[in-house]
Design an enzyme around this catalytic site. Structure first.
Site, mmCIF file in Angstrom:
data_model
loop_
_atom_site.group_PDB
_atom_site.id
_atom_site.type_symbol
_atom_site.label_atom_id
_atom_site.label_comp_id
_atom_site.label_asym_id
_atom_site.label_seq_id
_atom_site.Cartn_x
_atom_site.Cartn_y
_atom_site.Cartn_z
ATOM 1 N N GLY A 134 -30.239 24.333 79.733
ATOM 2 C CA GLY A 134 -29.037 23.622 79.291
ATOM 3 C C GLY A 134 -27.898 24.568 78.936
ATOM 4 N N ARG A 181 -32.968 24.268 85.936
ATOM 5 C CA ARG A 181 -34.188 24.264 85.130
ATOM 6 C C ARG A 181 -35.444 24.591 85.944
ATOM 7 N NH1 ARG A 181 -33.566 22.676 79.945
ATOM 8 N NH2 ARG A 181 -31.790 21.344 79.410
ATOM 9 N N ASP A 189 -36.622 29.278 74.982
ATOM 10 C CA ASP A 189 -37.973 29.818 74.804
ATOM 11 C C ASP A 189 -38.784 29.781 76.101
ATOM 12 O OD1 ASP A 189 -37.890 27.059 74.527
ATOM 13 O OD2 ASP A 189 -39.545 26.961 73.109
ATOM 14 N N ASP A 190 -38.701 28.679 76.848
ATOM 15 C CA ASP A 190 -39.479 28.605 78.094
ATOM 16 C C ASP A 190 -38.983 29.627 79.119
ATOM 17 O OD1 ASP A 190 -41.311 26.644 77.418
ATOM 18 O OD2 ASP A 190 -39.972 25.003 77.969
ATOM 19 N N LYS A 234 -30.680 32.055 74.397
ATOM 20 C CA LYS A 234 -29.692 30.974 74.517
ATOM 21 C C LYS A 234 -30.306 29.639 74.161
ATOM 22 C CE LYS A 234 -30.178 28.158 77.193
ATOM 23 N NZ LYS A 234 -30.576 27.130 78.169
ATOM 24 N N THR A 235 -29.677 28.808 73.463
ATOM 25 C CA THR A 235 -29.924 27.372 73.353
ATOM 26 C C THR A 235 -29.161 26.818 72.150
ATOM 27 O OG1 THR A 235 -31.461 25.540 73.081
ATOM 28 C CG2 THR A 235 -32.185 27.608 72.113
ATOM 29 N N TYR A 281 -18.480 -0.099 58.489
ATOM 30 C CA TYR A 281 -19.532 0.194 59.466
ATOM 31 C C TYR A 281 -20.527 1.226 58.951
ATOM 32 C CZ TYR A 281 -16.342 -1.871 62.917
ATOM 33 O OH TYR A 281 -15.514 -2.699 63.609
ATOM 34 N N GLY A 320 -30.907 18.171 70.551
ATOM 35 C CA GLY A 320 -31.906 19.101 70.033
ATOM 36 C C GLY A 320 -33.256 18.558 70.463
ATOM 37 N N GLU A 328 -32.434 14.116 67.866
ATOM 38 C CA GLU A 328 -32.850 13.618 69.180
ATOM 39 C C GLU A 328 -34.381 13.609 69.346
ATOM 40 O OE1 GLU A 328 -30.909 14.903 73.195
ATOM 41 O OE2 GLU A 328 -32.343 16.442 72.685
ATOM 42 N N GLU A 331 -21.076 16.707 74.434
ATOM 43 C CA GLU A 331 -19.720 16.990 73.924
ATOM 44 C C GLU A 331 -19.596 18.423 73.413
ATOM 45 O OE1 GLU A 331 -21.638 14.507 73.218
ATOM 46 O OE2 GLU A 331 -20.547 12.623 73.310
ATOM 47 N N ARG A 335 -21.921 21.152 74.257
ATOM 48 C CA ARG A 335 -22.650 22.230 74.944
ATOM 49 C C ARG A 335 -21.754 23.171 75.738
ATOM 50 N NH1 ARG A 335 -27.975 20.361 78.012
ATOM 51 N NH2 ARG A 335 -26.423 19.827 79.572
HETATM 52 P P1 FBP Z 1 -32.109 24.284 76.527
HETATM 53 O O1 FBP Z 1 -33.317 24.254 75.654
HETATM 54 O O2 FBP Z 1 -32.400 24.569 77.932
HETATM 55 O O3 FBP Z 1 -31.054 25.176 75.958
HETATM 56 O O4 FBP Z 1 -31.439 22.820 76.539
HETATM 57 C C1 FBP Z 1 -31.184 22.152 75.380
HETATM 58 C C2 FBP Z 1 -30.719 20.741 75.598
HETATM 59 O O5 FBP Z 1 -29.320 20.643 75.447
HETATM 60 C C3 FBP Z 1 -31.431 19.805 74.625
HETATM 61 O O6 FBP Z 1 -30.771 19.793 73.392
HETATM 62 C C4 FBP Z 1 -31.432 18.505 75.377
HETATM 63 O O7 FBP Z 1 -32.508 17.688 74.985
HETATM 64 C C5 FBP Z 1 -31.595 18.927 76.800
HETATM 65 O O8 FBP Z 1 -31.049 20.231 76.878
HETATM 66 C C6 FBP Z 1 -30.883 18.023 77.765
HETATM 67 O O9 FBP Z 1 -31.243 18.377 79.043
HETATM 68 P P2 FBP Z 1 -30.332 18.164 80.324
HETATM 69 O O10 FBP Z 1 -29.287 19.222 80.306
HETATM 70 O O11 FBP Z 1 -31.274 18.383 81.449
HETATM 71 O O12 FBP Z 1 -29.758 16.801 80.246
#
Ligand code: FBP
Length: 550
Positions: free
Chosen positions: A80, A144, A174-175, A201-202, A242, A250, A310, A424, A426
């Site tokens: 991501g 990915r 991590d992966d 990164k993440t 509201y 996350g 999430e 929004e 990333r």
């Molecule tokens: P990474 O772990 O690869 O950095 O991605 C994080 C993330 O933004 C998560 O927060 C989210 O659940 C997921 O990627 C969304 O995946 P995609 O970009 O495939 O919609």
């Protein structure tokens, strides 16, 4: 007026020179520390990584000028998007050119698949200049694809040989960094002459440990979401009508949600790790929310904000079991994939689950149950960003409040609005912190490569101090590994950092949440990310980092 191709802020940011630690500004000398051990399962990890296990920690210090032979480097953006990815590449590019002007940098396109499918571009000064201090991963794209098969590694080695690439930098979570470590070991074992360096990164913030204080992108993403939450809180406080249910990205850990809560002080914030530790059911979570809503209603406050991570759904023990059964059931299941209607799929799944999970599945609203059976990601995980937990909670809370109302125990008015903040943030323009941190990570990677290192993650520490005092170096990736069960098999993986319930950020939240739930005036309105101005407005890192360092 001439048509604009860039905003004034984009133009100003293009000229921003990211800060570097003092040790990277001139000539660098590498200092090796003590040998390392993996965080757990030492014997297994050592056996799996005989060539890259136990390497020493590395730090850089100012030193004598050194001549480095020219190298070719390939860079990959994996997973991501996270603000600052382009600056890792700028820092890497500038570092490589400073160490030897004949060094070359190639970008593999579309993520790890670019390496395997030989899709690449040479990154020139002109190309890199276009992307300095910008958000996004569009300079070379991301993907990915998992690097896990020797055939993929060999295809990668082929293109490296052709282009004269001696090192690959993998910018990922991590992966992806686990894959980087496996690749480093494979190339070393086979004398391929290709080093592999990782970069943390993440936006999720779950790739961190003793030596990696934070992953990049977390800072900017949390600041963007917190601005939006603050704006919503002002609106809630103005209109007073509201309840806003806000789900935050996350995949697994709740770091983003917790950080946003620390920045904005909402009325309710759910932390998945606490839900799991207390063995809570979905109904328990609903009950906790309802208590606050009823209490605020008693004081005439029929409005508020609720932050929902999430990953929550996977931390509720019964849901976790259901999802894990679904993951096994749906992996490469052609029978399921050939079914056309949602009803057929629902019947099929119900019949094959264990009795307990089947019951949980039946009790879920149909829409959510369907979302749980959507396509898995390439790592076999359910795509939690597609599961609308906030809507599920609204539905359940509304039902419970209606019951209480009928019993005369709730006199308020419940009107809810749902939000999901993820994409929004990333690709936002990186904050000063992320711009400097990522540039330093990339620069650090260039030195690790020129020093011939492999199987290391670029590391920049002491991040709550001014950038000049940051400590740059490398951490052996094997040091972060342990063995975990993945799809039925024990695998070496980097340990994911979840929110620690005895950690300072959670404790700070727990000590204040009651006040935030009930008080009239506890909201904070963080406002937008600032790039120019006083340092306390522009340069402070996340509250998580500051509390952890205190
Ligand atoms: P990474 O772990 O690869 O950095 O991605 C994080 C993330 O933004 C998560 O927060 C989210 O659940 C997921 O990627 C969304 O995946 P995609 O970009 O495939 O919609």
């Amino acid at each position: 007026m001439k048509p604009m191709t860039k905003s004034p802020l984009q133009i100003a940011r293009a000229a921003y020179q990211p800060k570097l630690p003092a040790s990277l500004k001139g000539n660098v000398v590498l200092k090796e520390g003590a040998a390392t051990e993996s965080v757990a399962d030492q014997a297994d990890i050592k056996a799996l990584f005989p060539n890259t296990y136990g390497m020493p920690l590395i730090s850089f210090e100012p030193g004598e000028k050194k001549q480095y032979p020219a190298v070719g480097v390939g860079v990959i953006l994996s997973g991501g998007q996270a603000p600052g990815g382009h600056n890792v590449i700028s820092g890497l590019f500038d570092g490589l050119k400073a160490l030897n002007p004949d060094n070359k940098l190639y970008g593999f396109l579309g993520g790890p698949s670019g390496l395997v499918d030989h899709q690449y571009v040479e990154l020139t000064a002109e190309i890199v200049a276009e992307y300095r201090n910008t958000g996004g991963f569009d300079i070379i794209g991301s993907g990915r694809t998992k690097l896990e098969e020797p055939a993929q590694y060999d295809k990668g080695a082929e293109i490296c040989k052709k282009l004269g690439i001696n090192a690959i930098v993998i910018i990922g979570g991590d992966d992806s960094n686990t894959n980087a470590c496996v690749l480093a070991e494979y190339y070393k074992q086979n004398n391929a002459g290709i080093q592999v360096i990782g970069c943390p990164k993440t936006i999720d913030g779950d790739l961190k440990n003793e030596m990696i204080e934070t992953s990049f992108g977390f800072d900017t993403a949390c600041k963007v979401y917190s601005e939006l939450i603050g704006n919503i809180q002002r609106d809630a406080n103005s209109a007073k009508k509201y309840w806003h249910f806000i789900r935050l990205m996350g995949r697994s850990a709740s770091h983003i949600t917790l950080e946003c809560a620390l920045q904005s002080q909402p009325n309710i914030c759910i932390v998945s790790e606490e839900v799991e530790a207390k063995n809570m059911t979905l109904n328990d979570v609903v009950e906790d929310i309802v208590k606050v809503i009823v209490n605020r209603a008693d004081f005439g406050m029929n409005f508020g904000t609720i932050l929902i991570p999430e990953g929550l759904i996977e931390f509720i023990p019964a849901m976790k079991k259901l999802i894990s059964e679904l993951n096994d059931l749906l992996a490469h299941n052609d029978d399921f994939n050939s079914l056309e209607s949602d009803d057929e799929k629902r019947q099929y799944v119900k019949g094959l689950l264990s009795p307990e999970s089947s019951q949980v599945y039946r009790d879920l609203p149909k829409g959510i149950a369907r979302q749980l059976t959507l396509d898995r990601d390439p790592h076999g995980n359910v795509q939690v960003s597609l599961i609308e937990t906030e809507k599920l909670l609204i539905e359940m809370v509304a039902k419970r409040l209606a019951l209480l109302k009928a019993e005369g125990k709730y006199k308020g008015k419940f009107s809810a609005i749902n939000h999901f903040f993820g994409y929004e943030g990333r690709c936002a323009i990186p904050s000063n912190f992320d711009a400097d941190y990522t540039y330093s990570l990339g620069y650090t990677a260039s030195v690790l490569i020129s020093e011939g290192k492999t199987g290391y993650m670029s590391s920049v520490r002491n991040l709550t101090a001014p950038a000049a005092e940051w400590i740059a170096g490398g951490v052996p990736i094997t040091m972060m590994m342990n063995m975990e069960r993945r799809h039925g098999k024990m695998k070496p993986v980097i340990q994911k950092a979840l929110v620690l319930l005895d950690g300072a950020p959670f404790k700070h939240f727990a000590a204040n949440r009651e006040e935030w739930a009930n008080e009239k005036h506890s909201y904070i309105y963080p406002g937008p990310v600032q790039y120019y101005g006083p340092t306390e407005v522009c340069d402070l890192p996340t509250k998580t980092l500051m509390l952890e360092k205190e």
